[in-house]
Scaffold this motif. Sequence first.
Motif, PDB file in Angstrom:
ATOM      1  N   ASN A   7     -17.733  33.867 -12.535  1.00 34.95           N
ATOM      2  CA  ASN A   7     -17.767  34.161 -14.026  1.00 34.95           C
ATOM      3  C   ASN A   7     -16.397  35.181 -14.519  1.00 34.95           C
ATOM      4  N   GLY A   8     -15.293  34.820 -13.497  1.00 30.65           N
ATOM      5  CA  GLY A   8     -14.100  35.723 -13.679  1.00 30.65           C
ATOM      6  C   GLY A   8     -14.067  37.200 -13.256  1.00 30.65           C
ATOM      7  N   CYS A  51      -6.136  29.467 -18.876  1.00 34.81           N
ATOM      8  CA  CYS A  51      -5.838  30.563 -20.148  1.00 34.81           C
ATOM      9  C   CYS A  51      -4.316  30.096 -20.261  1.00 34.81           C
ATOM     10  N   GLN A  57     -13.195  27.772 -20.615  1.00 37.37           N
ATOM     11  CA  GLN A  57     -12.489  28.608 -21.006  1.00 37.37           C
ATOM     12  C   GLN A  57     -11.492  28.336 -22.365  1.00 37.37           C
ATOM     13  N   ASP A  97      -3.014  35.461 -11.340  1.00 37.63           N
ATOM     14  CA  ASP A  97      -4.229  36.139 -11.435  1.00 37.63           C
ATOM     15  C   ASP A  97      -4.092  37.509 -12.248  1.00 37.63           C
ATOM     16  N   SER A 112     -12.312  27.821 -11.264  1.00 40.91           N
ATOM     17  CA  SER A 112     -11.832  29.001 -11.694  1.00 40.91           C
ATOM     18  C   SER A 112     -10.156  28.952 -11.561  1.00 40.91           C
ATOM     19  N   GLY A 145     -13.772  38.700 -17.351  1.00 39.01           N
ATOM     20  CA  GLY A 145     -14.148  37.536 -17.684  1.00 39.01           C
ATOM     21  C   GLY A 145     -12.773  36.457 -17.462  1.00 39.01           C
ATOM     22  N   TYR A 146     -11.713  37.157 -17.056  1.00 37.03           N
ATOM     23  CA  TYR A 146     -10.449  36.370 -16.822  1.00 37.03           C
ATOM     24  C   TYR A 146     -10.615  35.540 -15.553  1.00 37.03           C
ATOM     25  N   PRO A 147     -10.293  34.262 -15.709  1.00 36.26           N
ATOM     26  CA  PRO A 147     -10.563  33.131 -14.596  1.00 36.26           C
ATOM     27  C   PRO A 147      -9.255  33.364 -13.449  1.00 36.26           C
ATOM     28  N   TYR A 203     -11.600  39.209 -21.644  1.00 36.02           N
ATOM     29  CA  TYR A 203     -11.142  37.873 -22.093  1.00 36.02           C
ATOM     30  C   TYR A 203     -11.549  37.301 -23.062  1.00 36.02           C
TER      31      TYR A 203
END
Length: 200
Positions: free
Chosen positions: A99-100, A174, A79, A136, A169, A159-161, A113
């Motif tokens: 993969n998020g 981020c 990321q 989250d 993850s 895609g956001y972890p 993302y």
Amino acid sequence: MQTIAQVSLLLLVAVICSSVRSTSAFVATSTSGGVSTQLAAESSNANRRAFLGAMGGIASAVATTNAPAFAEQAKEYRQGIEVNAFNGLIFNYRGGSFNGLDEDDLAEPSVTYSEFNRRLKAGEVAFVEFMAPDGDAAYVTFKASEADATPKPIRIGEGYPIEQHDGYSSPMFCVKTVAKAGVPYKFTVPGMAKFQAMAK
């Protein structure tokens, strides 16, 4: 086959033992008179020189021994953050197949993302709000532009972890990226704004 270090150690022990025997002989014969004392002293000096020579040889052998070669490991990024011993979950790593967030799991407008990261690097992000406790869910407010003079917060989606306590993850990647970019952010407890409005 003996290594250089083993051979050097054996040589050092042999020289020390020889020096000790020579010193003992000098003490035993020093009371007997001139010639014996002189011969023992010369023998002691010779052994000192041999000892120093042996030490020099050991130092030279150690200095000229080739050091083991280690291949340089390529840097790894997650990321946008370089992974190291302090931020990598090396004691609980179970792979990086996740993969998020999936866009299909979201029921609200969102921005991917990857798009968020692109606009963050371009300096187009004004503020980011992470939902406690783990972050989250995150909402980004982009800077005003000709196309959107009053931008509203929008969910960072595909895609956001999200947090995986047994994996790689985490929203902290981020958070670190946003902080490194110098963009203001905060963590908000869900429902807190509504509660504060009711308390007034």
